[in-house]
Design a protein around this motif. Structure first.
Motif, short mmCIF file in Angstrom:
data_model
loop_
_atom_site.label_atom_id
_atom_site.label_comp_id
_atom_site.label_asym_id
_atom_site.label_seq_id
_atom_site.Cartn_x
_atom_site.Cartn_y
_atom_site.Cartn_z
N UNK A 110 0.89 -1.16 0.00
CA UNK A 110 0.00 0.00 0.00
C UNK A 110 0.92 1.20 0.00
N UNK A 111 0.34 2.38 -0.20
CA UNK A 111 1.19 3.57 -0.19
C UNK A 111 1.84 3.72 1.18
N UNK A 112 1.12 3.32 2.27
CA UNK A 112 1.71 3.46 3.61
C UNK A 112 2.67 2.33 3.92
N UNK A 113 2.54 1.24 3.21
CA UNK A 113 3.34 0.07 3.55
C UNK A 113 4.09 -0.50 2.33
N UNK A 114 4.96 0.34 1.72
CA UNK A 114 5.69 -0.21 0.58
C UNK A 114 6.77 -1.16 1.09
N UNK A 115 7.20 -2.14 0.28
CA UNK A 115 8.26 -3.02 0.76
C UNK A 115 9.55 -2.25 1.01
N UNK A 116 10.29 -2.62 2.08
CA UNK A 116 11.58 -1.94 2.31
C UNK A 116 12.68 -2.61 1.52
N UNK A 117 12.47 -3.88 1.17
CA UNK A 117 13.39 -4.56 0.25
C UNK A 117 12.54 -5.07 -0.91
N UNK A 118 12.95 -4.72 -2.10
CA UNK A 118 12.21 -5.19 -3.28
C UNK A 118 13.23 -5.58 -4.34
N UNK A 119 13.14 -6.80 -4.81
CA UNK A 119 14.03 -7.17 -5.92
C UNK A 119 13.17 -7.70 -7.05
N UNK A 175 18.52 -7.35 -13.81
CA UNK A 175 17.47 -7.20 -12.79
C UNK A 175 17.70 -5.94 -11.99
N UNK A 176 16.76 -5.67 -11.10
CA UNK A 176 16.90 -4.45 -10.30
C UNK A 176 16.37 -4.66 -8.89
N UNK A 177 16.68 -3.70 -8.04
CA UNK A 177 16.21 -3.82 -6.67
C UNK A 177 16.12 -2.45 -6.03
N UNK A 178 15.27 -2.36 -4.99
CA UNK A 178 15.15 -1.13 -4.22
C UNK A 178 15.33 -1.46 -2.74
N UNK A 179 16.02 -0.57 -2.06
CA UNK A 179 16.18 -0.70 -0.61
C UNK A 179 15.66 0.60 -0.02
N UNK A 180 14.69 0.52 0.87
CA UNK A 180 14.06 1.72 1.44
C UNK A 180 13.66 2.70 0.33
N UNK A 181 13.18 2.12 -0.76
CA UNK A 181 12.67 2.93 -1.87
C UNK A 181 13.72 3.48 -2.82
N UNK A 215 22.72 -11.12 -0.46
CA UNK A 215 22.96 -10.09 0.55
C UNK A 215 23.91 -9.01 0.02
N UNK A 216 24.98 -9.45 -0.66
CA UNK A 216 25.95 -8.49 -1.18
C UNK A 216 25.33 -7.61 -2.27
N UNK A 217 24.42 -8.20 -3.06
CA UNK A 217 23.74 -7.40 -4.08
C UNK A 217 22.86 -6.35 -3.42
#
Ligand SMILES: Nc1ncnc2c1ncn2[C@@H]1O[C@H](COP(=O)(O)OP(=O)(O)OP(=O)(O)O)[C@@H](O)[C@H]1O
Ligand SMILES: [Mg+2]
Length: 325
Positions: free
Chosen positions: A14-23, A82-88, A70-72
């Motif tokens: 949700x907008x209030x609860x986006x994932x903090x780790x997303x790959x 591929x791609x990933x987001x950490x804390x957005x 983990x290193x990625x």
């Protein structure tokens, strides 16, 4: 006060609860061999989400790709695709690094520094002012259970494995991270050390931190994690909460005493007597009707447990299934 329905479901974006780790289809291929002409797929196409406040355990046999993932995530190595987001923010973002903590698999600690000096050094990397360090370091030492005397006076070459893991953990928390990555935090620890590490992780969890950790120790993972994922040969073969994954059989294992044997046999076809004069077996049929029938017979029930495989059985079955493909 919030009602249950107001609390965001941790597994829903949700907008209030986006994932903090997303790959998304994260992949890492290493070049190996003398001429770097061979390719080794360390992580094949990993899509994963971890939400704020969750404790996520990544399981997998040796060489499955856990440390690679983990290193990625930490931006130590770059993905092949591929791609990933950490804390957005995209993986490797500098400002995000200040908000994360990391305990490496084999932490390299400076042998000739004391624990205190090492933590001062780690704090300096985050530009934490000395005044704040003087307050935070003793707090962290208390959290990880390392005595002030050992931290102040002993060089780390004299520390036991357990003490090194503790100081490594304090280092991972020095910047008060929102998101903590732990690579095999229990590895090499004795049962007491593992118990204490588990307590530390549970305290971090209670403080609302998001924790992502790799482990081989399934019983610890089962006790600590909200969700787990299993990596095998670079592939994330499943992820979910433990009740979801273990998918309990719709049945109970019951144990009790007394009653009419013929009636009991109808409810528990594989019933058997135990040495202490009780009976036990798998219940077939409605559990409420069974309990009513026991009451009519004046029989007692001592245990009634949902039948489900252990995480260990599930893990072995999944890994073997993936290896046979
Ligand atoms: N720098 C590297 N160069 C080449 N191959 C690598 C490199 N790092 C890891 N690998 C390979 O990638 C695969 C996955 O390694 P990784 O360290 O991620 O596994 P792991 O799941 O953490 O294992 P363990 O449980 O033993 O820590 C292994 O086959 C490993 O040999
Ligand atoms: Mg590893």
């Amino acid at each position: 006060m919030k009602s249950v329905t107001d609390v965001p479901n941790p597994n829903v974006d949700t907008a209030e609860n986006p994932p903090v780790i997303l790959t998304s289809e994260l992949r890492k291929v290493y070049r190996t061999g003398f001429l770097l002409n061979q390719k080794l797929v360390s992580l094949s196409s990993c899509s994963l989400k971890v939400y704020q406040g969750e404790t996520f355990g990544l399981l997998g046999p040796n060489g499955a790709g856990k440390t690679t993932l983990l290193k990625l995530l930490l931006g130590i190595i770059r993905p092949t695709s591929g791609r990933g987001l950490l804390l957005g923010k995209p993986l490797g973002d500098r400002a995000t690094k200040a908000k994360i903590g990391y305990l490496p698999e084999n932490p390299y600690l400076y042998d000739y520094l004391t624990g205190w000096e090492f933590l001062q050094f780690a704090a300096g990397l985050f530009k934490i002012p000395p005044r704040v360090q003087r307050q935070r370091i003793p707090e962290l030492l208390e959290l990880v259970g390392l005595s002030l005397g050992d931290a102040r006076k002993k060089q780390m070459r004299r520390y036991s494995k357990g003490m090194l893991q503790r100081v490594g953990m304090a280092q991972a928390l020095i910047n008060e991270p929102e998101l903590v990555f732990l690579d095999e935090p229990m590895s090499g620890l004795d049962p007491v050390g593992r118990y204490q590490m588990r307590e530390i992780i549970l305290r971090l969890k209670a403080a609302g931190k998001t924790i992502f950790f790799n482990s081989h120790i399934l019983s610890e993972v089962e006790q600590i994690c909200d969700r787990v994922g299993i990596l095998s040969r670079g592939e994330l073969i499943c992820a979910g909460s433990i009740p979801e994954l273990l998918n309990p059989k719709n049945g109970y294992f019951v144990r009790g005493q007394g009653g009419d044997w013929e009636v009991l046999q109808k409810w528990i076809p594989n019933i058997k007597f135990t040495v202490d004069g009780c009976w036990e077996g798998e219940l077939e049929g409605d559990n409420y009707d069974f309990l009513a029938s026991l009451r009519l017979m004046n029989a007692n029930v001592f245990n009634m447990n949902l039948i489900r495989p252990s995480l260990e059985d599930f893990f072995i079955q999944k890994i073997q299934g993936n290896h046979q493909r």
